[in-house]
Design a protein around this motif. Sequence first.
Motif, PDB file in Angstrom:
ATOM      1  N   ARG A 117     -40.718  27.950  27.060  1.00 49.88           N
ATOM      2  CA  ARG A 117     -42.077  27.435  27.261  1.00 49.88           C
ATOM      3  C   ARG A 117     -42.586  27.746  28.675  1.00 49.88           C
ATOM      4  O   ARG A 117     -43.748  28.120  28.861  1.00 49.88           O
ATOM      5  CB  ARG A 117     -42.117  25.928  27.001  1.00 49.88           C
ATOM      6  CG  ARG A 117     -41.981  25.546  25.533  1.00 49.88           C
ATOM      7  CD  ARG A 117     -41.950  24.030  25.364  1.00 49.88           C
ATOM      8  NE  ARG A 117     -43.228  23.420  25.693  1.00 49.88           N
ATOM      9  CZ  ARG A 117     -44.251  23.280  24.854  1.00 49.88           C
ATOM     10  NH1 ARG A 117     -44.148  23.746  23.609  1.00 49.88           N
ATOM     11  NH2 ARG A 117     -45.369  22.693  25.226  1.00 49.88           N
ATOM     12  N   GLU A 118     -41.710  27.596  29.659  1.00 49.20           N
ATOM     13  CA  GLU A 118     -42.130  27.872  31.029  1.00 49.20           C
ATOM     14  C   GLU A 118     -42.394  29.355  31.243  1.00 49.20           C
ATOM     15  O   GLU A 118     -43.300  29.742  31.978  1.00 49.20           O
ATOM     16  CB  GLU A 118     -41.083  27.359  32.015  1.00 49.20           C
ATOM     17  CG  GLU A 118     -41.068  25.847  32.141  1.00 49.20           C
ATOM     18  CD  GLU A 118     -42.462  25.265  32.382  1.00 49.20           C
ATOM     19  OE1 GLU A 118     -43.127  25.682  33.343  1.00 49.20           O
ATOM     20  OE2 GLU A 118     -42.885  24.403  31.585  1.00 49.20           O
ATOM     21  N   LEU A 133     -50.287  25.596  25.344  1.00 47.31           N
ATOM     22  CA  LEU A 133     -49.023  26.237  24.988  1.00 47.31           C
ATOM     23  C   LEU A 133     -48.751  26.105  23.501  1.00 47.31           C
ATOM     24  O   LEU A 133     -48.403  27.074  22.813  1.00 47.31           O
ATOM     25  CB  LEU A 133     -47.867  25.610  25.774  1.00 47.31           C
ATOM     26  CG  LEU A 133     -47.543  26.155  27.156  1.00 47.31           C
ATOM     27  CD1 LEU A 133     -46.361  25.396  27.735  1.00 47.31           C
ATOM     28  CD2 LEU A 133     -47.244  27.645  27.113  1.00 47.31           C
ATOM     29  N   ASP A 134     -48.890  24.881  22.989  1.00 50.71           N
ATOM     30  CA  ASP A 134     -48.619  24.628  21.567  1.00 50.71           C
ATOM     31  C   ASP A 134     -49.550  25.438  20.675  1.00 50.71           C
ATOM     32  O   ASP A 134     -49.134  25.964  19.633  1.00 50.71           O
ATOM     33  CB  ASP A 134     -48.762  23.133  21.260  1.00 50.71           C
ATOM     34  CG  ASP A 134     -47.671  22.296  21.917  1.00 50.71           C
ATOM     35  OD1 ASP A 134     -46.579  22.857  22.180  1.00 50.71           O
ATOM     36  OD2 ASP A 134     -47.898  21.101  22.159  1.00 50.71           O
ATOM     37  N   LEU A 153     -43.495  31.364  28.930  1.00 50.41           N
ATOM     38  CA  LEU A 153     -44.786  31.611  28.278  1.00 50.41           C
ATOM     39  C   LEU A 153     -45.926  31.049  29.125  1.00 50.41           C
ATOM     40  O   LEU A 153     -46.970  31.686  29.268  1.00 50.41           O
ATOM     41  CB  LEU A 153     -44.795  30.967  26.893  1.00 50.41           C
ATOM     42  CG  LEU A 153     -46.120  31.059  26.126  1.00 50.41           C
ATOM     43  CD1 LEU A 153     -46.542  32.512  25.956  1.00 50.41           C
ATOM     44  CD2 LEU A 153     -46.010  30.360  24.777  1.00 50.41           C
ATOM     45  N   ARG A 154     -45.716  29.862  29.722  1.00 49.77           N
ATOM     46  CA  ARG A 154     -46.753  29.264  30.563  1.00 49.77           C
ATOM     47  C   ARG A 154     -47.099  30.200  31.726  1.00 49.77           C
ATOM     48  O   ARG A 154     -48.263  30.414  32.059  1.00 49.77           O
ATOM     49  CB  ARG A 154     -46.281  27.909  31.099  1.00 49.77           C
ATOM     50  CG  ARG A 154     -47.413  27.090  31.757  1.00 49.77           C
ATOM     51  CD  ARG A 154     -46.834  25.883  32.502  1.00 49.77           C
ATOM     52  NE  ARG A 154     -46.033  25.048  31.664  1.00 49.77           N
ATOM     53  CZ  ARG A 154     -46.505  24.049  30.906  1.00 49.77           C
ATOM     54  NH1 ARG A 154     -47.792  23.808  30.893  1.00 49.77           N
ATOM     55  NH2 ARG A 154     -45.680  23.309  30.188  1.00 49.77           N
ATOM     56  N   ASP A 187     -49.901  21.739  28.109  1.00 48.22           N
ATOM     57  CA  ASP A 187     -48.970  21.731  26.982  1.00 48.22           C
ATOM     58  C   ASP A 187     -49.706  21.979  25.670  1.00 48.22           C
ATOM     59  O   ASP A 187     -49.176  22.632  24.766  1.00 48.22           O
ATOM     60  CB  ASP A 187     -48.218  20.402  26.916  1.00 48.22           C
ATOM     61  CG  ASP A 187     -47.170  20.270  28.009  1.00 48.22           C
ATOM     62  OD1 ASP A 187     -46.756  21.317  28.555  1.00 48.22           O
ATOM     63  OD2 ASP A 187     -46.770  19.133  28.328  1.00 48.22           O
TER      64      ASP A 187
END
Length: 222
Positions: A185-186, A62-63, A188-189, A59
């Motif tokens: 977010r997922e 990601l941030d 992008l992950r 996370d």
Amino acid sequence: QATLEEVRRRNKLPDVSALQRAVNDSGRSFDAYREQIRRQLLQRQVLGAVMRGGTQVTDRELDEAIARDPGLIETRSVRHILLQLDKSAEDWAVKDAENRLLGWRNELLSGADFSAYAKTHSEGPSASRGGSIGSIGKGETDPAFEAAAFAAKKGEIAGPVRSSFGWHLILVDEIGADPKNTQARENLRRSLRQKNAEQALQVALTKARQSALVRIFPAPTP
């Protein structure tokens, strides 16, 4: 052999011998074709092992990625008008669909209502909703559709655009970028994991080549 059999089935060939003849007729050696497939399968296996072996994206990562480029989790609320078209459609059918959308685009730019046109003309399942497919993030739709949707500004009509489903006109209703959006977010992950895996694979291949390097020294003089 299983992959060759799958290629044969996809191309509706009676047997692998027919596939071999088709490859040879294209000017390629069937042995070279088999070797190419073998290498592709091996690369997939190595890439899969690399991905399982430590390319997780936290996370925090990601941030940090989002802070550097908020556009990575940008979303678009879009509507579209779709004229369905098979990939193998003849040229006249492709051109006809494109010309129909060009005509409608001119009418829409002159003030016609996009939702009403979608309900009347679109051949997609979203027609009853005025063409609305809701909010989409990067990596969720056909690449050509995504590229056009994310290149357009709010209120702008993009297209005609050819995708794997047919021809589209696309209207961008809203543009958003929510750093806490779970789906964005997922997506992008997953994209970052793929990028990390590809980089790790290149490092692994480079090291493998270096360790396999053979040096040939001249024979000693008698």
